[in-house]
Design an enzyme around this catalytic site. Sequence first.
Site, PDB file in Angstrom:
ATOM      1  N   ASN A  33      27.338  79.516 125.333  1.00 16.13           N
ATOM      2  CA  ASN A  33      27.412  79.634 123.876  1.00 16.13           C
ATOM      3  C   ASN A  33      26.022  79.824 123.280  1.00 16.13           C
ATOM      4  O   ASN A  33      25.041  79.402 123.887  1.00 16.13           O
ATOM      5  CB  ASN A  33      28.071  78.385 123.284  1.00 16.13           C
TER       6      ASN A  33
ATOM      7  N   TYR B 252      37.654  76.894 114.872  1.00 13.51           N
ATOM      8  CA  TYR B 252      36.304  76.895 114.306  1.00 13.51           C
ATOM      9  C   TYR B 252      36.264  77.348 112.845  1.00 13.51           C
ATOM     10  O   TYR B 252      35.274  77.106 112.155  1.00 13.51           O
ATOM     11  CB  TYR B 252      35.374  77.792 115.141  1.00 13.51           C
TER      12      TYR B 252
END
Length: 440
Positions: A149, A254
């Site tokens: 990420n 998210y």
Amino acid sequence: MDGIKVVTIGGGSSYTPELIEGFIKRYDELPIRELWLVDIPEGREKLEIIGAFAKRMIEKANLPIDVYTTLDRKEALVNADFVTTQIRVGQLEAREKDEEIPLKYGVIGQETNGPGGLFKGLRTIPVILNICKDMEELCPDAWLINFSNPAGMVTEAVLRYSTITKTIGLCNVPVGMRMSIAEMLDVDASRVQIDFAGLNHMVYGLDVYLDGAIVTEQVLDKLTSDTGMTMNNIVDLGWEKDFIKALNVLPCPYHRYYYQTSKMLEEEQKEAAEKGTRAQVVQALEKDLFDLYKDPDLAIKPPQLEERGGAYYSDAACNLINSIYNDKRDIQPVNTRNNGAIASIPDDSAVEINCVITKEGPKPISIGDLPVAVRGLVQQIKSFERVSAEAAVTGDYNKALLAMTINPLVPSDTIATEILDEMMEAHKDYLPQFRGSRVM
């Protein structure tokens, strides 16, 4: 030589047993001959534990896969077929700072969104680009499959600043969304398909299908009446029914950071005060996991790994590698070059979208354009990713400040400057490209 050589950089990760399990399950189609697990000196102990555990898993499965562990990346990369990257530059201590520092300024502290996402990108991108340079020299025909990420920003950087074209970013969020919807509808996940489009951790389900029939409306209704979809690392606050109806597409977990910012911030502040940040929780989970992995009698992936937040990584990663190797031409959501698939995103930018997976790589399925309701937010985050990637490569303080300020989770240029300066100082050991900049 027959068989496939896979190199996993960040091989000492607690997620690696997921990957091993996925390779074991698919061995008949995906004949891996060598698996190299690579890490850095600071990760030596974890690498040795994971290496021994991987060997036990493979021995139990009675498969002829040779497992190697090394701290020498170049030794591992020679003639690799697939290179997977799952690195965390600065380890969990850096994540802790990414989460704690923004909170002091009343801003979301999260590892892939807002200031935390920016700094994870600034630390990670130069390392990934160095791996790309090694690949150009040692395994130029290999595929780079990145899980690190922020996966979208990393893919953007590799596409723009590297000559590696065979690169794909991968995330478990779309798989998790499909599994959650299957559970919601009480059906097997193989019967559910979703038209995914957007960016990493900013992906939308445009339509949901059950046995080929559109059930989007039914799913959106359930999303507001049930507990909804979430992940171990994101609190589930539910959604306003009228908002989801009006949005008319499926948000990912998210999206709560953008559509429920003040509530999520309150939750984060409360959690940090009571239990510590997510990084601190994960450190405790990791300790328990590695204690399990050390057990010489353990030879299968323990169920506790799902609490870590890495569920479905093995399926996503191994399905992808399997589909490339066997030219399966099935549909999977991945991060790849847009190539006109989403009309309002530049062709040369990375997007997360359903693709047909072939031996030549992913072929994005064109959707035309995103609905106007979500288009602007996606474009704003794409601007953030591009400017962040440029800052990571150039070490330009002003570009980093620009990226911080245009992120929708940061309320002003003044607060952006304050957070940036404190985080630059906190992470200076992992940001050599910024030495000699305004702060460092």
